[in-house]
Design a protein around this motif. Structure first.
Motif, PDB file in Angstrom:
ATOM      1  N   VAL A 129       1.089  -1.116   0.262  1.00 38.25           N
ATOM      2  CA  VAL A 129      -0.274  -0.042  -0.031  1.00 38.25           C
ATOM      3  C   VAL A 129       1.211   1.408   0.241  1.00 38.25           C
ATOM      4  N   MET A 162      -4.475  -3.683   5.336  1.00 39.95           N
ATOM      5  CA  MET A 162      -3.519  -4.054   3.911  1.00 39.95           C
ATOM      6  C   MET A 162      -4.611  -3.996   3.184  1.00 39.95           C
ATOM      7  N   HIS A 165      -7.840  -2.447   2.308  1.00 38.91           N
ATOM      8  CA  HIS A 165      -6.909  -1.090   1.973  1.00 38.91           C
ATOM      9  C   HIS A 165      -7.621   0.217   1.274  1.00 38.91           C
ATOM     10  N   ASP A 166      -7.576   1.337   1.019  1.00 37.53           N
ATOM     11  CA  ASP A 166      -9.046   1.757   0.837  1.00 37.53           C
ATOM     12  C   ASP A 166     -10.582   2.185   1.157  1.00 37.53           C
ATOM     13  N   LEU A 220      -7.002   2.549   5.536  1.00 38.86           N
ATOM     14  CA  LEU A 220      -5.934   3.055   5.061  1.00 38.86           C
ATOM     15  C   LEU A 220      -5.543   3.144   3.923  1.00 38.86           C
TER      16      LEU A 220
END
Length: 236
Positions: A129, A162, A165-166, A220
């Motif tokens: 990431v 992770m 993520h986003d 994250l």
């Protein structure tokens, strides 16, 4: 087509071996993790059938060492363990498929043939990431080239974040996926460990990649915002 089967249940191993030989495969069998690892690194196979619970060295460790040595032979995990985490850990370490015992022999043959058709291209297993990386093979975490020391729980939390993520993940989702189902503490433990991670993956680098989304959870992101650029409400 050559297959290595690493299985400590000798009756099962012999039954499967005979069936695969009848299907036209050449099959070698190892009954513990150490001999299985040795065979897999010293000889060429089209597919490795790898049990998880093995004497001397378990299947996770065998798989981890194979990938560390850049042995990319497709690996199909055969195991009685069918937990979500067991499968996730196997795939993170570089497994190509996962079959739970008891299994259909016809399905096993179909999975083997699919792996052979797919071949064994080199592929990374590292989660990334931005410039934050997590390598499941040696369980290391790095920001850029800097190694970050994390505890087992911090590693599990970061690995989950992770993978998502986003995306915003709630405290409940984190508890369900990172903490043991028997955990009976409050969800404030999530805030505590999020704080630990921030102090390790963000603060030393002047970044703010792990953020709180008020009333929803945590996110994250790969877009790393320097701390000095984060707007703060005026002091009144």
């Amino acid at each position: 087509m050559r297959i290595l089967m690493v299985e400590d249940e000798k009756v099962l191993a012999e039954t499967v071996r005979r069936g695969l030989v009848h299907e036209g495969f050449v099959v070698e069998v190892a009954h513990d993790g150490v001999s299985g690892l040795s065979a897999a690194t010293e000889n060429a196979y089209d597919v490795i059938l790898l049990d998880l619970m093995l004497p001397l060295k378990n299947g996770y460790d065998v798989l981890r060492e194979l990938r560390q040595r850049k042995v990319w032979t497709p690996v199909l995990m055969l195991t009685a363990k069918d937990g979500e985490y067991d499968q996730t850990d196997a795939f993170d370490l570089g497994a190509d498929d996962y079959l739970t015992k008891p299994f259909s022999f016809l399905v096993l043959v179909a999975r083997i043939r699919a792996l052979i058709r797919r071949g064994a291209p080199e592929r990374p297993v590292v989660l990334t990431v931005g410039d934050l990386t997590l390598d499941p093979v040696d369980r290391s975490v790095r920001r850029g080239g800097t190694l970050i020391s994390v505890t087992a729980r911090e590693y599990g939390l970061l690995q989950y974040l992770m993978r998502r993520h986003d995306q915003i993940v709630s405290k409940a989702e984190i508890l369900d996926n990172v903490w043991d189902s028997a955990f009976d503490g409050g969800d404030n433990v999530v805030e505590v460990y999020i704080g630990y991670l921030r102090r390790k993956i963000d603060a030393p680098f002047g970044l703010n990649s792990l953020v709180t989304v008020r009333g929803m959870g945590y996110l994250l992101g790969a877009g790393r915002i320097p701390e000095r650029a984060v707007e703060r409400p005026p002091v009144t």
